[in-house]
Scaffold this motif. Sequence first.
Motif: not given
Length: 543
Positions: A182, A187, A190
Amino acid sequence: EAKAPVGPNEEEITDTTVRPVAWHADAAVPMTAAFSETVGVPAAGNNIEGQANQSIWVDLYVPKDTRPGDYTGTVTVEGDGFETAKMDLAVEVLPLTLPDKSSWIVELNSYFGLASLIGASGEQARAAEWESYRLSKAHRQMINCLPYTQSGRISLPAPKVDGDGQNLRIADWTPFEEYYGPLLDGSAFTAEQGYVGPGAGIGISHMYLHFHEDWPLPIEKWYGDWADLKTRLDFAEWAKTSRDLHTAFPHHYKTGYRNIARQMAEYFQQKGWTDTVYHVFPNNKYYFKVPYFRSQYTTGSLDGTSFWLLDEPVDYDDYMAGAFFLELPKQGVDSADAPDIEFAYRTDVSQPHMARGMWDGICNVWVCSGGSIRNGYVTTAAVRQMWLEEDLWHYGGGPGLSAAPVDCLKSFLNSWASGSTGMMPYWTTNGGSNWLKPGSPNMAIFYTGRNVANSGKDYTGGPLPGLRMKFMRRAQQDLEYLYLLAGQQGWDRTQVRKAVAEYADDPTSPVLLFGNLTADQQRNLRDRVVATLLKDQAAQARQ
């Protein structure tokens, strides 16, 4: 009784001496239900007699797609026992956009992971560590945690390897990918993860990889000159006969090492993890291996794996070994089919001129001591950057806990004006774990949430920023304005440096230092750079 944080190579230090404690309004404790959604005046527990005020820090993030113009609002303060107060707020949004990825790196270095400091375990610790990265990125900085120790222990998840020697290969990416994935694919940054700030959806700027003398292959098995060394005389006698590492390590070790580097680069390419620069960084020292040196220079267990000073090299053997442990992974990466992946082969060194060509074509990120700015060493590194397209960073020079906010820009400008592309302001910034003695107070750039405000309670939701994170963000943004100006027609970095020189202590000196810069001058410099940018943009629009 105050206990300092314990790192992987540090002994626990118990200090029962009672000392006066200075009060610093430093940690930005969030006004949430986890703490308190209100503040008291005076604040409970700070022991300041007659206190009549309380500070609240508010960050206002302007998204990059915000239309330029004037925006207004109102700040309302309500409380028990006094009349509601209102303050008008006006924000001018300029037709300028700072880049999502920093042009000039501010690294928050740590020599071990953050979980042990946060006071959490398992998935809760991992979530809190990711929150640490979000915090640093939102402040235009980047945490970088070294994933191994001087004992050769891998302290942060690495890909699992199988086989031995030249048959070594990566057998399982799962541990590495679960932890770093991540952070590398973006990700973790976000809106769904609560991230607000620059570079949303973009991976971290850079990270240390696990390569060192004891990974991916054990040095004790493969190093032909391995020896047990007890005294400095043992060390001296060993050094007389130890061979060049290309000879002392067999072909199978070197081939296996290269294979892992190649496989890593190709896997990163396959995953699309192209936002990040991957640092290979030999860090270990013989201080942790030879009892004599341990007693002179450091505390901690005597379980080191290095026979050399790979960090801060001094002797020929140190520089030779540094080149060897950078060269092997570089050869592997150079043979990989990974055109979009960038590796950096990094050294932290106070005397770059002593490399004497041994690192030519190998090392491309030179992290030099801040003291090198004030002497001839900086010339060596700056020339290398200009001619060989290598990066120069500095370490050290970050202001202390009680310093004025402008001191951040002073240290950043000292480094930038010498030709650097980044800075590691503090040798380690792994956060304060004790509020009365936060590691070393000058290293508490953020607070991990353990023992919040000396209350005995832990906050495991993530780190708490110290105000120097805010000050460094302001200083980094000021440098981004300089980079924007350097990109304008008729300007380059050299021209911008000449223009900025009038703010230096001695504008005529070949080495520009900004020790006398004031807060008013910081604002004046920023305003003048912005005015020049807007004027140049308007002129280009008319053409």
